[in-house]
Design an enzyme around this catalytic site. Structure first.
Site, PDB file in Angstrom:
ATOM      1  N   HIS A 136       0.681  -1.369   0.170  1.00 62.69           N
ATOM      2  CA  HIS A 136       0.096  -0.082   0.006  1.00 62.69           C
ATOM      3  C   HIS A 136       0.850   1.486   0.222  1.00 62.69           C
ATOM      4  CE1 HIS A 136       1.180  -0.609   4.072  1.00 62.69           C
ATOM      5  NE2 HIS A 136       0.865   0.705   4.164  1.00 62.69           N
ATOM      6  N   HIS A 189       1.649   6.937  -0.508  1.00 63.05           N
ATOM      7  CA  HIS A 189       0.726   6.217   0.289  1.00 63.05           C
ATOM      8  C   HIS A 189      -0.407   5.796  -0.258  1.00 63.05           C
ATOM      9  CE1 HIS A 189      -1.312   4.506   3.760  1.00 63.05           C
ATOM     10  NE2 HIS A 189      -0.060   4.219   4.374  1.00 63.05           N
TER      11      HIS A 189
END
Length: 149
Positions: free
Chosen positions: A57, A72
């Site tokens: 992620h 992110h």
């Protein structure tokens, strides 16, 4: 001078609009955020450098000047345990701006109950070190987000 470009297609919204106080309060560092288009795609390297950190992620690319940039993908997406993310590079790889890093689907992230909003943050920097921070408007991969240095 490090020029950081958009790793995603979408809309720049600025860190203050990120639905997470750690990012919206710039505790991780200054930068901006992208509300990505809701379709399958790839998150790319925001600059030339080396993959310093890599998770399904999130990833950090560090350039030759020592500037590290965190991308992110979504908020609280660590809770998905990698589901919906496909790594396309490895930690330690040299990457070029625009090189695909992770394949993902922001619509699937939203369907899983997570925000796909994606912070792009200058690590170990101050807001004063960044110039021309893009915090609004449509962006495509490769558009300038901010300069550093």
């Amino acid at each position: 001078m490090t020029n950081v470009t958009s790793p995603l297609n979408g809309r720049a919204i600025g860190l203050a609009s990120v639905p997470d106080p750690v990012f919206s309060g710039a505790m991780v560092g200054p930068g901006t955020a992208i509300d990505p288009v809701r379709e399958p795609g790839e998150a790319v390297a925001p600059m030339d450098g080396t993959v310093l950190s890599l998770h399904p992620h999130a990833y950090v690319v560090i350039d030759d000047e020592g500037h590290g940039v965190l991308t992110h993908l979504g908020i609280e997406t660590v809770q998905l345990n990698g589901q919906g993310f496909e790594l396309l590079v490895s930690k330690g790889d040299s990457v070029k701006r625009g090189q695909p890093m992770i394949r993902w689907n922001p619509a699937a992230i939203a369907a899983a109950g997570k925000s796909p909003i994606s912070p792009v943050v200058a690590l170990e920097a101050t807001a004063e070190e960044l110039g021309d921070v893009r915090d609004s408007g449509e962006v495509v991969v490769g558009d300038d987000l901010f300069s550093w240095g």
